[in-house]
Enzyme design. Sequence first.
Site, PDB file in Angstrom:
ATOM      1  N   LYS A 184       0.960  -0.829   0.037  1.00  0.00           N
ATOM      2  CA  LYS A 184      -0.041  -0.031  -0.074  1.00  0.00           C
ATOM      3  C   LYS A 184       0.963   1.184   0.051  1.00  0.00           C
ATOM      4  O   LYS A 184       1.262   1.786   0.981  1.00  0.00           O
ATOM      5  CB  LYS A 184      -0.870  -0.092   1.249  1.00  0.00           C
ATOM      6  CG  LYS A 184      -2.304   0.826   1.141  1.00  0.00           C
ATOM      7  CD  LYS A 184      -2.135   2.216   0.960  1.00  0.00           C
ATOM      8  CE  LYS A 184      -1.606   3.182   2.126  1.00  0.00           C
ATOM      9  NZ  LYS A 184      -1.417   4.502   1.769  1.00  0.00           N
ATOM     10  N   GLU A 187      -0.361   7.503  -0.953  1.00  0.00           N
ATOM     11  CA  GLU A 187      -1.262   8.001  -1.706  1.00  0.00           C
ATOM     12  C   GLU A 187      -1.004   9.535  -2.524  1.00  0.00           C
ATOM     13  O   GLU A 187      -1.293   9.940  -3.267  1.00  0.00           O
ATOM     14  CB  GLU A 187      -2.724   8.250  -1.044  1.00  0.00           C
ATOM     15  CG  GLU A 187      -2.970   9.236  -0.120  1.00  0.00           C
ATOM     16  CD  GLU A 187      -2.306   8.926   1.510  1.00  0.00           C
ATOM     17  OE1 GLU A 187      -1.499   7.983   1.493  1.00  0.00           O
ATOM     18  OE2 GLU A 187      -2.843   9.343   2.478  1.00  0.00           O
ATOM     19  N   SER A 237       4.581   8.170  10.209  1.00  0.00           N
ATOM     20  CA  SER A 237       4.583   8.900  11.500  1.00  0.00           C
ATOM     21  C   SER A 237       3.944   8.137  12.638  1.00  0.00           C
ATOM     22  O   SER A 237       3.686   6.938  12.550  1.00  0.00           O
ATOM     23  CB  SER A 237       3.334  10.122  11.441  1.00  0.00           C
ATOM     24  OG  SER A 237       2.111   9.247  11.295  1.00  0.00           O
ATOM     25  N   CYS A 292      13.317  11.154   7.189  1.00  0.00           N
ATOM     26  CA  CYS A 292      13.175  10.770   8.867  1.00  0.00           C
ATOM     27  C   CYS A 292      14.617  10.758   9.381  1.00  0.00           C
ATOM     28  O   CYS A 292      14.563  10.872  10.644  1.00  0.00           O
ATOM     29  CB  CYS A 292      12.745   9.454   8.793  1.00  0.00           C
ATOM     30  SG  CYS A 292      13.679   8.290   8.030  1.00  0.00           S
TER      31      CYS A 292
HETATM   32  P1  NAD Z   1       1.886   9.118   7.547  1.00  0.00           P
HETATM   33  O1  NAD Z   1       2.031   8.402   8.783  1.00  0.00           O
HETATM   34  O2  NAD Z   1       0.919  10.236   7.308  1.00  0.00           O
HETATM   35  O3  NAD Z   1       1.589   7.927   6.403  1.00  0.00           O
HETATM   36  C1  NAD Z   1       2.149   6.758   6.212  1.00  0.00           C
HETATM   37  C2  NAD Z   1       1.221   5.618   5.702  1.00  0.00           C
HETATM   38  O4  NAD Z   1       0.080   5.513   6.569  1.00  0.00           O
HETATM   39  C3  NAD Z   1       0.725   6.214   4.363  1.00  0.00           C
HETATM   40  O5  NAD Z   1       0.760   5.098   3.347  1.00  0.00           O
HETATM   41  C4  NAD Z   1      -0.825   6.820   4.624  1.00  0.00           C
HETATM   42  O6  NAD Z   1      -1.623   6.440   3.634  1.00  0.00           O
HETATM   43  C5  NAD Z   1      -1.136   5.724   5.821  1.00  0.00           C
HETATM   44  N1  NAD Z   1      -2.026   6.635   6.524  1.00  0.00           N
HETATM   45  C6  NAD Z   1      -2.016   8.086   6.790  1.00  0.00           C
HETATM   46  N2  NAD Z   1      -2.925   8.119   7.913  1.00  0.00           N
HETATM   47  C7  NAD Z   1      -3.487   7.011   8.351  1.00  0.00           C
HETATM   48  C8  NAD Z   1      -4.356   7.010   9.403  1.00  0.00           C
HETATM   49  N3  NAD Z   1      -4.989   7.936   9.915  1.00  0.00           N
HETATM   50  N4  NAD Z   1      -4.618   5.498   9.516  1.00  0.00           N
HETATM   51  C9  NAD Z   1      -4.157   4.443   8.636  1.00  0.00           C
HETATM   52  N5  NAD Z   1      -3.072   4.849   7.760  1.00  0.00           N
HETATM   53  C10 NAD Z   1      -2.903   6.314   7.484  1.00  0.00           C
HETATM   54  O7  NAD Z   1       3.414   9.476   7.062  1.00  0.00           O
HETATM   55  P2  NAD Z   1       3.932  10.393   5.827  1.00  0.00           P
HETATM   56  O8  NAD Z   1       3.700  11.964   6.177  1.00  0.00           O
HETATM   57  O9  NAD Z   1       3.642   9.831   4.588  1.00  0.00           O
HETATM   58  O10 NAD Z   1       5.500  10.100   6.119  1.00  0.00           O
HETATM   59  C11 NAD Z   1       6.255  11.145   6.987  1.00  0.00           C
HETATM   60  C12 NAD Z   1       6.510  10.391   8.339  1.00  0.00           C
HETATM   61  O11 NAD Z   1       7.385   9.143   8.167  1.00  0.00           O
HETATM   62  C13 NAD Z   1       7.598  11.067   9.257  1.00  0.00           C
HETATM   63  O12 NAD Z   1       6.861  11.044  10.443  1.00  0.00           O
HETATM   64  C14 NAD Z   1       8.853  10.567   9.222  1.00  0.00           C
HETATM   65  O13 NAD Z   1       9.857  10.422  10.289  1.00  0.00           O
HETATM   66  C15 NAD Z   1       8.235   9.048   8.784  1.00  0.00           C
HETATM   67  N6  NAD Z   1       9.305   8.174   8.382  1.00  0.00           N
HETATM   68  C16 NAD Z   1      10.021   7.206   9.283  1.00  0.00           C
HETATM   69  C17 NAD Z   1      10.965   6.506   8.663  1.00  0.00           C
HETATM   70  C18 NAD Z   1      11.847   5.521   9.681  1.00  0.00           C
HETATM   71  O14 NAD Z   1      12.350   4.512   9.148  1.00  0.00           O
HETATM   72  N7  NAD Z   1      11.756   5.655  10.894  1.00  0.00           N
HETATM   73  C19 NAD Z   1      11.429   6.590   7.370  1.00  0.00           C
HETATM   74  C20 NAD Z   1      10.608   7.592   6.612  1.00  0.00           C
HETATM   75  C21 NAD Z   1       9.604   8.274   7.166  1.00  0.00           C
END
Ligand code: NAD
Length: 508
Positions: A184, A187, A237, A292
């Site tokens: 997945k 988006e 996140s 990240c």
């Molecule tokens: P996000 O958490 O908003 O989205 C991640 C995924 O979760 C996406 O596929 C999204 O569709 C889905 N999602 C979003 N809201 C959701 C919900 N309410 N319920 C279920 N699924 C949901 O993250 P983002 O903004 O796409 O990415 C940035 C974040 O990712 C930052 O916090 C960053 O630090 C983190 N990150 C961490 C690492 C790591 O290895 N620790 C690596 C890359 C990014």
Amino acid sequence: MNASMNPGQTKVEQVKLLIDGQWVESSTTEWRDIVNPATQQVLAKVPFATKEEVDSAVAAAQRAFKTWRETPIGARMRIMLKLQALIREHSQRIAVTLSAEQGKTIADAEGDIFRGLEVVEHACSIGSLQMGEHAENVAGGVDTYTLRQPIGVCAGITPFNFPAMIPLWMFPMAIACGNTFVLKPSEQDPLSTMMLVELAVQAGVPAGVLNVVHGGKDVVDAICTHPDIKAISFVGSTEVGTHVYNLAGQHGKRVQAMMGAKNHAVVLPDANRVQALNALVGAGFGAAGQRCMATSVVVLVGAAREWLPDLKALASKLTVNAGSEPGTDVGPVISKRAKDRILGLIENGVKEGAKLELDGRGVKVPGFEEGNFVGPTLFSGVTTDMQIYTQEIFGPVLVVLEVDTLDEAIALVNRNPFGNGTGLFTQSGAAARKFQNEIDVGQVGINIPIPVPVPFFSFTGSRGSKLGDLGPYGKQVVQFYTQTKTVTSRWFDDDTVNDGVNTTIHLR
Ligand code: NAD
């Protein structure tokens, strides 16, 4: 939301699902625009898949698992070899799409693909990575050995910031281990991810072994609760990762959740000044701070306090422009929503009394007036109770704190709720050794600003940055994507002496 047409654009591409080897047009009524963050041009529209489509993808993966798990390891390796060759061949083409949908520079987009490609290269060694252990004669004529068997249907949920690297952290190793997969993607920017998936199909990944569904919370929740999914890799996140970890855990799944960050760079006054400042500015503002592992907090120790003007001067020289333009250092952030959130946090920092040394709020980029740009922003005089310190900003904003000693710096880093990455800048081996020993953070860089491990090690994290005990790639991910079976065996010749009945648990 429905995709809107752009002037001069005749057709907006609809992103497909991949189910059982077929590129499927979703029957959903819910679509979202994929928007170039530098221009607001609608590049394509992505469906939010229906529950039935998620079920079909999982069912296809479940069917494919029966034959894929029996496919010889050499055949799986050869598909990975083909995939790595194809990614190499197409990486420049993918980088252009990645830069357009995500905003990062072309060079950084190539880096995003390359760091994922390295994981595919590592997956080509699955023959030796997936080996079990064997001990002969654990009792008279008895041998014990372990089998590392695939676990079934696995799933991956990825964030927007690395649309190539992070999907490639997941499906190649899962598939190489003999599992089938449902991906997945984010988006917000799934186009480059889909180009990699197309290459995987071209490389020979059989129908049903890799499936893709698109969407947001509903699709993620359907994955977390689906009875036939055995393991989930999540990157995103902390808020969403915690939800995924809890929900999927309640449904009996193995989960690794790699989450948010607030990465501190600690600078001792004996560090190489030029190299340290270059590193801080590159890691703080590169990719518009949307890594990240970006440096988001600088801790100046003792006399290193005096370096603040140099840090500001270097940051102010960075060029803010669209990722497609040559010479760009800082591209746009992913969305208008993300930009508004970052601007709100900057505003808050000012209200809370931090000193705004460099203000990136009003930046204008000629030719890209609609872009989601925030220029390099630097705060000094920051305290640990301010929102700009406690929250992950995920934008080109660097906050500077000052302490007197290395001990204070270590205590500060360890008190922060996140534990993803950190760095120490020093010329002292003793200080470096103390830091690496006492710091409670997953990735530690010594004079290295973004210490993302190469794929024969594993990515990790502490506290609010990770849930689950096994990280992506390296040896840990082979453990994550396999189940260990321990076999204890004994074979009898026709003339073996009769042992008699043994009612104890001893092996003789
Ligand atoms: P996000 O958490 O908003 O989205 C991640 C995924 O979760 C996406 O596929 C999204 O569709 C889905 N999602 C979003 N809201 C959701 C919900 N309410 N319920 C279920 N699924 C949901 O993250 P983002 O903004 O796409 O990415 C940035 C974040 O990712 C930052 O916090 C960053 O630090 C983190 N990150 C961490 C690492 C790591 O290895 N620790 C690596 C890359 C990014």
